[in-house]
Design an enzyme around this catalytic site. Sequence first.
Site, PDB file in Angstrom:
ATOM      1  N   HIS A   1      36.260  39.945  37.565  1.00 52.38           N
ATOM      2  CA  HIS A   1      37.226  39.793  36.476  1.00 52.38           C
ATOM      3  C   HIS A   1      37.866  41.137  36.132  1.00 52.38           C
ATOM      4  O   HIS A   1      39.098  41.248  36.040  1.00 52.38           O
ATOM      5  CB  HIS A   1      36.508  39.215  35.249  1.00 52.38           C
ATOM      6  N   GLU A   2      37.035  42.155  35.959  1.00 53.41           N
ATOM      7  CA  GLU A   2      37.558  43.469  35.582  1.00 53.41           C
ATOM      8  C   GLU A   2      38.303  44.137  36.736  1.00 53.41           C
ATOM      9  O   GLU A   2      39.346  44.769  36.531  1.00 53.41           O
ATOM     10  CB  GLU A   2      36.420  44.368  35.092  1.00 53.41           C
TER      11      GLU A   2
ATOM     12  N   HIS B   1      41.847  42.902  36.941  1.00 56.28           N
ATOM     13  CA  HIS B   1      42.740  43.573  35.989  1.00 56.28           C
ATOM     14  C   HIS B   1      43.210  44.917  36.549  1.00 56.28           C
ATOM     15  O   HIS B   1      44.404  45.232  36.546  1.00 56.28           O
ATOM     16  CB  HIS B   1      42.009  43.832  34.667  1.00 56.28           C
TER      17      HIS B   1
END
Length: 220
Positions: free
Chosen positions: A25-26, A29
């Site tokens: 998820h990170e 980004h």
Amino acid sequence: MNDIDGFIRGLAIWAIPVLFAITVHEVAHGWVAWKRGDPTAMLMGRLTLNPLKHVDPFGTILLPGMLLLLHSPFLFGYAKPVPVNFAGLRDPKRDMVLVALAGPLANVLMAFIWTFVLWLGAHLPGPLAYLSEPMQLMGQAGILINVVLFLFNLIPIPPLDGGRVAVGLLPAGPSMALSRVEPYGFLILIVLLFTGVLWTVLGPAFVVVRGLFLHLGGMP
């Protein structure tokens, strides 16, 4: 002894799905931010799938551990947010939306991957049948944590991804007003959580989306 056995069993089932869910998820980004002109995450070594680079002492270790000890039906966690310099993006308002959406969409992709793990666990040939149960349990865990992260992060309250998407899409006035909520965002979420409002809003969507992935994985 049963509690210890249960903790170890839960840790074995949930550790990999949770770590990969929050790590990817990170990274998503940071990767999109890098492609849109901001190299901050890349320069800080955060574009890596090594979970140690993303560990948050509370969100990655203590919170999931406490949920395991409390026999929670599922785990939740989060990693250190990837740093993004929105001013460094080529088109800050538009690209902020793309960067924000990257995380939840990465969770959708991982939910599909864990769905395949779930399906594969149910179709292993005889010599590998001993892996069937752990693969199916891990597949279910992976689906659950990624669906939770996907839906939770779409809540339109900054600093969640949904809040950043809303700030990027709204006209200037409402966008500025919503962005001012960010310092109080987590407090608002805690209130919504403990009053039951959060589950009332997300619960039906969670049941439907999780059910779709489980069905794709071969579960009735």
